[in-house]
Design a protein around this motif. Structure first.
Motif, PDB file in Angstrom:
ATOM      1  N   PRO A  95     -41.611  44.950  28.166  1.00  0.00           N
ATOM      2  CA  PRO A  95     -41.792  45.394  26.683  1.00  0.00           C
ATOM      3  C   PRO A  95     -40.563  44.996  25.887  1.00  0.00           C
ATOM      4  O   PRO A  95     -39.477  45.743  26.126  1.00  0.00           O
ATOM      5  CB  PRO A  95     -42.410  46.789  26.615  1.00  0.00           C
ATOM      6  N   HIS A  96     -40.543  44.321  24.816  1.00  0.00           N
ATOM      7  CA  HIS A  96     -39.338  44.118  23.923  1.00  0.00           C
ATOM      8  C   HIS A  96     -39.853  43.440  22.924  1.00  0.00           C
ATOM      9  O   HIS A  96     -40.895  42.955  22.548  1.00  0.00           O
ATOM     10  CB  HIS A  96     -38.541  43.364  24.748  1.00  0.00           C
ATOM     11  N   LEU A  97     -38.905  43.313  21.720  1.00  0.00           N
ATOM     12  CA  LEU A  97     -39.253  42.478  20.589  1.00  0.00           C
ATOM     13  C   LEU A  97     -38.397  41.500  20.628  1.00  0.00           C
ATOM     14  O   LEU A  97     -37.225  41.621  20.501  1.00  0.00           O
ATOM     15  CB  LEU A  97     -39.185  43.499  19.406  1.00  0.00           C
ATOM     16  N   HIS A  98     -38.895  40.191  20.540  1.00  0.00           N
ATOM     17  CA  HIS A  98     -38.313  39.089  20.171  1.00  0.00           C
ATOM     18  C   HIS A  98     -38.175  38.843  18.971  1.00  0.00           C
ATOM     19  O   HIS A  98     -39.271  38.700  18.108  1.00  0.00           O
ATOM     20  CB  HIS A  98     -38.783  37.795  21.173  1.00  0.00           C
ATOM     21  N   TYR A  99     -36.820  38.433  18.374  1.00  0.00           N
ATOM     22  CA  TYR A  99     -36.749  38.476  16.795  1.00  0.00           C
ATOM     23  C   TYR A  99     -35.950  37.206  16.680  1.00  0.00           C
ATOM     24  O   TYR A  99     -35.122  37.155  17.337  1.00  0.00           O
ATOM     25  CB  TYR A  99     -36.113  39.760  16.362  1.00  0.00           C
ATOM     26  N   THR A 144     -29.449  38.789  24.623  1.00  0.00           N
ATOM     27  CA  THR A 144     -30.103  37.277  24.973  1.00  0.00           C
ATOM     28  C   THR A 144     -29.515  36.941  26.380  1.00  0.00           C
ATOM     29  O   THR A 144     -28.761  37.722  27.104  1.00  0.00           O
ATOM     30  CB  THR A 144     -29.256  36.402  23.849  1.00  0.00           C
ATOM     31  N   TYR A 145     -30.130  35.964  26.740  1.00  0.00           N
ATOM     32  CA  TYR A 145     -29.942  35.555  28.218  1.00  0.00           C
ATOM     33  C   TYR A 145     -29.760  33.853  28.085  1.00  0.00           C
ATOM     34  O   TYR A 145     -30.583  33.311  27.412  1.00  0.00           O
ATOM     35  CB  TYR A 145     -30.857  36.088  28.989  1.00  0.00           C
ATOM     36  N   PRO A 146     -29.187  33.379  29.230  1.00  0.00           N
ATOM     37  CA  PRO A 146     -29.277  32.072  29.372  1.00  0.00           C
ATOM     38  C   PRO A 146     -30.714  31.328  29.393  1.00  0.00           C
ATOM     39  O   PRO A 146     -31.579  32.005  30.100  1.00  0.00           O
ATOM     40  CB  PRO A 146     -28.730  31.633  30.775  1.00  0.00           C
ATOM     41  N   GLY A 147     -31.007  30.400  28.538  1.00  0.00           N
ATOM     42  CA  GLY A 147     -32.045  29.763  28.531  1.00  0.00           C
ATOM     43  C   GLY A 147     -33.041  30.390  27.655  1.00  0.00           C
ATOM     44  O   GLY A 147     -34.057  30.004  27.144  1.00  0.00           O
ATOM     45  N   HIS A 148     -32.659  31.380  26.824  1.00  0.00           N
ATOM     46  CA  HIS A 148     -33.198  31.940  25.677  1.00  0.00           C
ATOM     47  C   HIS A 148     -33.608  31.086  24.498  1.00  0.00           C
ATOM     48  O   HIS A 148     -34.561  30.385  24.528  1.00  0.00           O
ATOM     49  CB  HIS A 148     -32.721  33.422  25.300  1.00  0.00           C
ATOM     50  N   ASP A 149     -32.795  31.088  23.498  1.00  0.00           N
ATOM     51  CA  ASP A 149     -32.455  29.947  22.790  1.00  0.00           C
ATOM     52  C   ASP A 149     -31.196  30.444  21.758  1.00  0.00           C
ATOM     53  O   ASP A 149     -31.246  31.679  21.493  1.00  0.00           O
ATOM     54  CB  ASP A 149     -33.725  29.583  21.792  1.00  0.00           C
ATOM     55  N   VAL A 162     -32.849  37.085  19.533  1.00  0.00           N
ATOM     56  CA  VAL A 162     -32.348  38.277  19.858  1.00  0.00           C
ATOM     57  C   VAL A 162     -33.670  38.966  20.334  1.00  0.00           C
ATOM     58  O   VAL A 162     -34.685  39.084  19.855  1.00  0.00           O
ATOM     59  CB  VAL A 162     -31.938  39.060  18.812  1.00  0.00           C
ATOM     60  N   ASP A 163     -33.533  39.704  21.598  1.00  0.00           N
ATOM     61  CA  ASP A 163     -34.411  40.477  22.407  1.00  0.00           C
ATOM     62  C   ASP A 163     -33.945  41.982  22.003  1.00  0.00           C
ATOM     63  O   ASP A 163     -32.781  42.574  22.162  1.00  0.00           O
ATOM     64  CB  ASP A 163     -34.692  40.273  23.635  1.00  0.00           C
ATOM     65  N   PHE A 164     -34.893  42.732  21.498  1.00  0.00           N
ATOM     66  CA  PHE A 164     -34.528  44.128  21.039  1.00  0.00           C
ATOM     67  C   PHE A 164     -35.265  45.148  21.939  1.00  0.00           C
ATOM     68  O   PHE A 164     -36.578  45.062  22.305  1.00  0.00           O
ATOM     69  CB  PHE A 164     -35.263  44.462  19.525  1.00  0.00           C
TER      70      PHE A 164
HETATM   71 ZN    ZN Z   1     -36.976  36.593  23.449  1.00  0.00          ZN
END
Ligand code: ZN
Length: 219
Positions: free
Chosen positions: A175-179, A70-75, A79-81
């Motif tokens: 490319p990633h999966l936001h979950y 995760t990163y600042p401002g994500h929520d 989780v990003d995979f």
């Molecule tokens: Zn995300």
């Protein structure tokens, strides 16, 4: 002189009006009853407590090590995979747990990012996404998939069923999966295989590694 002329009229008018106003009162009562019933039908399930947390698994292939970040401002809790090995584009996205697909479509706009054009125009929102209802008010969401989901609304899925392929549609940098995992309308800390992920805030960057135990059931 005026008396006899005017007496009949109001009586007649009233006698005509009375049944109509009674009908309106009955109608209003029915509308009110329907409204109360409607509120009850909507509100009662909302007030019911959530069921126990399902034994969610990581939304990726059994045995693979993935980066959870995760990163600042994500929520908070998002989780990003990212895979730690191999090609990222097109990797299978799996159902974390059995359930019913409630969304399978486009959130926001797709943009133009794909394996041939990874830095193409960025879209908005979640791009191709899926939402699964696991019962007991528990839901999972899977965003930014490469292509239209492999499942349709109303479809029942088992844990580990492939629901799509990993991509970068919507508002996605790479490319990633936001979950996400949700209980009721709240996002909650993601748990996998019975253990919390530890990603509970977006106040700072976090990068973890975990091995997926989203494995086929042993017959
Ligand atoms: Zn995300």
């Amino acid at each position: 002189m005026l008396g006899p002329v005017t007496t009949g009229r109001p009586t007649t008018a009233r006698s005509h009006r009375r049944p109509r106003s009674r009908a309106i009162r009955v109608l209003l009562a029915l509308v009110a009853a329907a409204a109360v019933l409607g509120v009850a039908v909507v509100a009662v399930p909302m007030l019911r407590p959530a069921g126990p947390r399902p034994l969610f698994q990581m939304p990726v292939t059994c045995g693979e090590t993935w980066q959870l970040s995760t990163y600042p401002g994500h929520d908070d809790y998002d989780v990003d995979f990212f895979p730690t090995e191999g090609e990222t584009w097109g990797r299978p996205v799996l159902a974390s747990y059995a359930g019913t697909v409630t969304v399978a479509g486009i959130n926001g706009s797709l943009g133009g990012r794909n394996p041939e054009n990874p830095d193409g125009p960025r879209g908005r929102g979640g791009g191709y996404w899926v939402k699964i209802d696991h019962g007991g008010k528990w839901e999972t969401q899977y965003l930014h998939m490469l292509e239209p989901p492999l499942v349709t609304v109303g479809q029942k899925v088992a844990q580990g069923d492939q629901i799509g392929r990993l991509g970068s549609t919507g508002n996605s940098g790479a490319p990633h999966l936001h979950y996400e995992q949700r209980r009721g309308w709240e996002k909650v800390e993601t748990h996998f295989d019975g253990t919390p992920s530890g990603i509970t805030t977006d106040e700072r960057e976090q990068i973890l590694r975990r091995v997926s135990n989203n494995c086929p059931a042993v017959p």
